[in-house]
Structure formats: C-alpha cells, structure tokens
Design a protein around this motif. Structure first.
Motif, PDB file in Angstrom:
ATOM      1  N   ASP A   3     -11.440  51.487  36.808  1.00 44.71           N
ATOM      2  CA  ASP A   3     -10.849  50.276  35.632  1.00 44.71           C
ATOM      3  C   ASP A   3     -10.523  48.892  36.624  1.00 44.71           C
ATOM      4  OD1 ASP A   3     -11.405  52.006  33.890  1.00 44.71           O
ATOM      5  OD2 ASP A   3      -9.491  52.617  33.503  1.00 44.71           O
ATOM      6  N   LEU A   4      -9.953  48.938  37.935  1.00 52.09           N
ATOM      7  CA  LEU A   4      -9.936  47.945  38.485  1.00 52.09           C
ATOM      8  C   LEU A   4     -10.914  47.031  38.761  1.00 52.09           C
ATOM      9  CD1 LEU A   4      -7.381  46.376  39.610  1.00 52.09           C
ATOM     10  CD2 LEU A   4      -7.723  47.628  41.681  1.00 52.09           C
ATOM     11  N   TRP A   5     -12.215  47.752  39.234  1.00 59.34           N
ATOM     12  CA  TRP A   5     -13.208  47.143  39.361  1.00 59.34           C
ATOM     13  C   TRP A   5     -14.121  46.462  38.214  1.00 59.34           C
ATOM     14  CZ3 TRP A   5     -17.328  48.959  43.864  1.00 59.34           C
ATOM     15  CH2 TRP A   5     -16.884  48.297  45.011  1.00 59.34           C
ATOM     16  N   ARG A   6     -13.855  47.306  37.062  1.00 60.36           N
ATOM     17  CA  ARG A   6     -14.446  46.844  35.871  1.00 60.36           C
ATOM     18  C   ARG A   6     -13.714  45.522  35.476  1.00 60.36           C
ATOM     19  NH1 ARG A   6     -14.056  52.307  34.762  1.00 60.36           N
ATOM     20  NH2 ARG A   6     -16.112  53.160  34.481  1.00 60.36           N
ATOM     21  N   GLU A   7     -12.224  45.236  35.658  1.00 59.29           N
ATOM     22  CA  GLU A   7     -11.756  44.173  35.414  1.00 59.29           C
ATOM     23  C   GLU A   7     -12.166  43.017  36.363  1.00 59.29           C
ATOM     24  OE1 GLU A   7      -9.431  43.496  33.278  1.00 59.29           O
ATOM     25  OE2 GLU A   7      -9.532  45.417  32.309  1.00 59.29           O
ATOM     26  N   ARG A   8     -12.535  43.413  37.567  1.00 61.41           N
ATOM     27  CA  ARG A   8     -13.292  42.430  38.327  1.00 61.41           C
ATOM     28  C   ARG A   8     -14.635  42.127  38.160  1.00 61.41           C
ATOM     29  NH1 ARG A   8     -10.875  41.679  43.796  1.00 61.41           N
ATOM     30  NH2 ARG A   8      -8.530  41.926  43.674  1.00 61.41           N
ATOM     31  N   GLY A   9     -15.323  42.716  37.010  1.00 59.80           N
ATOM     32  CA  GLY A   9     -16.547  42.244  36.535  1.00 59.80           C
ATOM     33  C   GLY A   9     -17.951  43.319  37.171  1.00 59.80           C
ATOM     34  N   ASN A  67     -10.704  54.791  30.431  1.00 57.34           N
ATOM     35  CA  ASN A  67     -11.321  54.043  29.009  1.00 57.34           C
ATOM     36  C   ASN A  67     -12.251  54.831  28.416  1.00 57.34           C
ATOM     37  OD1 ASN A  67     -12.679  53.301  30.956  1.00 57.34           O
ATOM     38  ND2 ASN A  67     -13.284  51.360  30.090  1.00 57.34           N
ATOM     39  N   PHE A 100      -3.031  42.097  37.604  1.00 50.14           N
ATOM     40  CA  PHE A 100      -3.309  43.667  36.984  1.00 50.14           C
ATOM     41  C   PHE A 100      -2.342  44.334  36.542  1.00 50.14           C
ATOM     42  CE2 PHE A 100      -7.094  42.324  39.583  1.00 50.14           C
ATOM     43  CZ  PHE A 100      -8.036  41.963  38.620  1.00 50.14           C
ATOM     44  N   ASP A 150      -0.525  45.137  33.766  1.00 53.56           N
ATOM     45  CA  ASP A 150      -0.639  45.783  32.890  1.00 53.56           C
ATOM     46  C   ASP A 150      -1.608  46.961  32.679  1.00 53.56           C
ATOM     47  OD1 ASP A 150       0.881  44.006  31.423  1.00 53.56           O
ATOM     48  OD2 ASP A 150      -0.682  42.861  30.713  1.00 53.56           O
ATOM     49  N   LEU A 151      -2.896  46.786  33.504  1.00 51.85           N
ATOM     50  CA  LEU A 151      -3.689  47.883  33.785  1.00 51.85           C
ATOM     51  C   LEU A 151      -3.021  49.041  34.640  1.00 51.85           C
ATOM     52  CD1 LEU A 151      -6.691  49.195  34.069  1.00 51.85           C
ATOM     53  CD2 LEU A 151      -6.968  47.744  36.110  1.00 51.85           C
ATOM     54  N   GLN A 191      -0.855  51.396  32.592  1.00 56.86           N
ATOM     55  CA  GLN A 191      -1.580  52.460  31.651  1.00 56.86           C
ATOM     56  C   GLN A 191      -1.507  53.594  32.598  1.00 56.86           C
ATOM     57  OE1 GLN A 191      -5.341  51.062  30.557  1.00 56.86           O
ATOM     58  NE2 GLN A 191      -4.528  48.828  29.926  1.00 56.86           N
TER      59      GLN A 191
END
Length: 385
Positions: free
Chosen positions: A16-22, A258, A117, A119-120, A123
C-alpha cells in the motif's frame, strides 16, 4: 521505529505504501515464506521489494547477492529489501555497492514521516497485535471472549515481549537466526525461560490487566508461535492435501489490506478427475492442478469473478483454465453479492514435471489470496446441475 506488525500485515503495508507512491502493485509469496512486492509505474519503470516479514529474520549477504542477480536478469529498475528483522553487515555492504535500498522498521518510520503516510500506517497499527490474533483464534473455534483486547494495555508489545521471552518460532522451536535458512533450536527444558515468562507476566499484571486475563495472554502467546500459523494456513506447506508429490504452489495477490475480494485457497495436482461420475484426463505430458477458493465479496456492490481471468504461471509461461465438458466450478457466472462468501473451483493443465506454479488473477478486481490448508481441493457440482 514503527510498531511490529504481523508478517502478512507488514507485506500489505509495503504494498500500500508503494501504491501511495504511484506504483501498480502485485504480491507473491515465495516458498521460503519471504515475499515479493512487485511494482510497475506509468513511466515503464519496474520495481521489486524483497520482503523478510518476521522480526526474527536476518537478511544475509547471500540473500542480497541472489536478489541482485534476479533483478539484473529481470531488468528491475528499483530494487528494495525490507525486513522487520535485521540486516547482516555483509548484506549492507552488497546493498551499498549495488544500489539496493534497505528498509527496516527504523528506516520505514522516516519514510512514513517524511512522506506524510501516518494515516496509512495507522490503518495497520490500529488493527495489528493481539486484537488481530484474537480474531483469527475465533475463526478457528477458540473461545476468546469478545472485547478482551480492549481490556489489555499495549497488547501488541505484551505479546511481542512474551514471544521474545519464550523464544518460539512458527514451528515451536527456538529462535531463527537467518530468516528461514537455518537456526538454533530452543531448549524446551530451559528452566530459566519459564522464569523469564513469569517475570514478564508480572510486568503485564502491573499494568492493571485483570488477573483472569493473564493465562489467556500466555496461551495466546504460545499459540502465536506454535499453533495459529499451521491451523489457519499462515505459512504451512506449499502442497495441498495430496502428499509430497507435485509442484510447490503459490499465489500472487493484486491488493493488500485494501482488497475488495478475499480468496482463501488451496490446491493439489491430480492425474485425473472424476466429477459427478464423469472422468477427465489431462493432455499428454501434463497434469491437472485443481484449485479451490473460498471467495468473499467485501465490497458494497455486486462483483463478477471472471473464471477466464485466472491463470497459472510455470517457468515464465502462463496456462489458462482447462475446460471440462459439461461441468463448471463457477456457478452463477461467478457473480457475488455484497458480503457473500462462496466456494468455487478451477482446473488447469500444467507440465507434469513442473517444480513450481503461481496462481494469478488478471482481472480488474482488487483481490487478495490467502493460503488455507483447511480447504480440501475438490471438483464437485450439484447433482441437479
């Protein structure tokens, strides 16, 4: 330093961290219980995070050398190794020489803080620790009282402390020292270990934990180390209930925490199938791989799980499903209502000499695979069709 996460949660957090980075991300569990988080970006760059998710893992120089070779052969642009454990000195040296990024929990804390990040991370930290363990125990029938986790102060730290004190690994033996490639067995007769557990429980009790709860915490700590994993498919053998024959089978998720769809699964190879009295044989030189999935639609709208979107990858080649005349493992065209759970199955024909196989899903759904060895791979249809 970020809090200790359950191994699966740690992998999902990195995805999910990588998803947040695109990045567009997929995940693959490997035979040694390490993971690959595989990323692709719109600019064509490709990246891989090689994840050692346990706090007992030590990433060695040999691991780094093998990973560097893998990345060079696959044309990987961004190479990362992450662990909740430690990096050996030799691993740090190779990483510095070859441009591999190393992430431990301390480095991740900086990444989370500088990238905004928090908030991520919340979760995961709000649902990790003993609360998640209690939920898994309830799933397998252990009578843990509802709301017990709310009565325990800093339960994640308490359990981590107990595990460190007892020194249990996933199979109930001693501490691992090299991330699954060997280690030193614990001494079950070590009386001092029991003393340390007693001292630890005393510390927990001083935090105003009800006395009646302490035995539950101790039992859970042992279950975490010795029972829960194999019982609910958190890292047991690669093979389904077919003995020791056939390839090792893994699965590549398209989402982590997610995910819209959760697919618990198990698989085994078969020389032939009999479905409601009809026999089927695989093509020459091939064997059947039968996969059964317990699928849950966790979203708030209907979904269609496309049978044709499933495939199995063997030695870089993908194999689609094997049609069986007159029968299907996907009733109702794979439609699932919100909140609905149902079992489906699918058959593939793969090379008989395959050593490993990876189940993939190429559809648009955000799907998370989880191996569940309690599921018996069967190909059945109702007698009335």
């Amino acid at each position: 330093m970020i809090p200790e996460l359950e191994p699966e949660e740690f992998v999902s957090f990195l995805g999910d961290l990588w998803r947040e980075r695109g990045w567009n991300v997929s995940m693959k569990e490997r035979a040694d219980e390490t993971h690959f988080v595989i990323g692709k970006r719109g600019d064509g760059k490709r990246g891989v995070i090689y994840v050692f998710p346990t706090t007992t893992a030590t990433v060695t120089e040999r691991h780094l050398k093998q990973f560097v070779t893998f990345c060079r052969k696959r044309g990987i642009d961004v190479a990362v190794v992450a662990t909740q454990g430690a990096f050996a000195e030799g691993a740090q040296r190779i990483a510095g020489q070859r441009g591999v990024h190393l992430l431990d929990r301390e480095t991740l804390e900086t990444t989370v803080s500088e990238g905004g990040f928090d908030d991520l991370l919340a979760q995961y930290t709000e649902t990790s620790g003993l609360a998640a363990v209690f939920e898994r125990l309830r799933d397998v029938g252990v009578p843990v009282p509802e709301g017990l986790e709310d009565r325990l102060p800093d339960v994640g730290a308490a359990v981590a402390g107990l595990r460190a004190t007892v020194g249990l690994t996933a199979d109930g033996s001693g501490d691992e020292s090299d991330g699954g490639d060997g280690g030193t067995d614990g001494d079950p007769g070590d009386g001092s270990r029991l003393d340390r557990v007693t001292d630890r429980l005393g510390g927990i009790a001083s935090g105003s934990v009800p006395a009646g709860v302490i035995p539950v915490v101790l039992v859970v700590a042992f279950l975490i180390g010795a029972t829960v994993g194999p019982a609910v498919g958190l890292g047991g053998g690669l093979l389904g209930p077919g003995g020791d024959a056939g390839p090792g089978v893994s699965a590549m998720s398209t989402a982590g925490a997610n995910a819209t769809v959760d697919a618990r699964w198990n698989a085994e190879t078969r020389d032939g199938l009999s479905v409601n009295g009809t026999s089927f044989e695989p093509p020459d030189g091939q064997t059947f791989l039968l996969v059964r999935l317990n699928v849950t639609n966790g979203g708030d709208s209907p979904i269609q799980l496309q049978q044709s979107a499933f495939a199995v990858e063997v030695a870089g080649q993908r194999y689609g499903r094997q049609p069986l005349e007159g029968v299907t493992g996907f009733p109702s065209a794979g439609l699932f209502e919100p909140g609905e759970s149902r079992e489906v199955w699918i058959v593939f024909s793969i090379p008989a000499d395959a050593e490993s196989a990876t189940l993939v899903y190429d559809g648009e759904l955000r799907l998370r695979f989880e191996r569940d060895t309690s599921i018996t791979p069967e190909a059945t249809v109702p007698d009335d069709g």
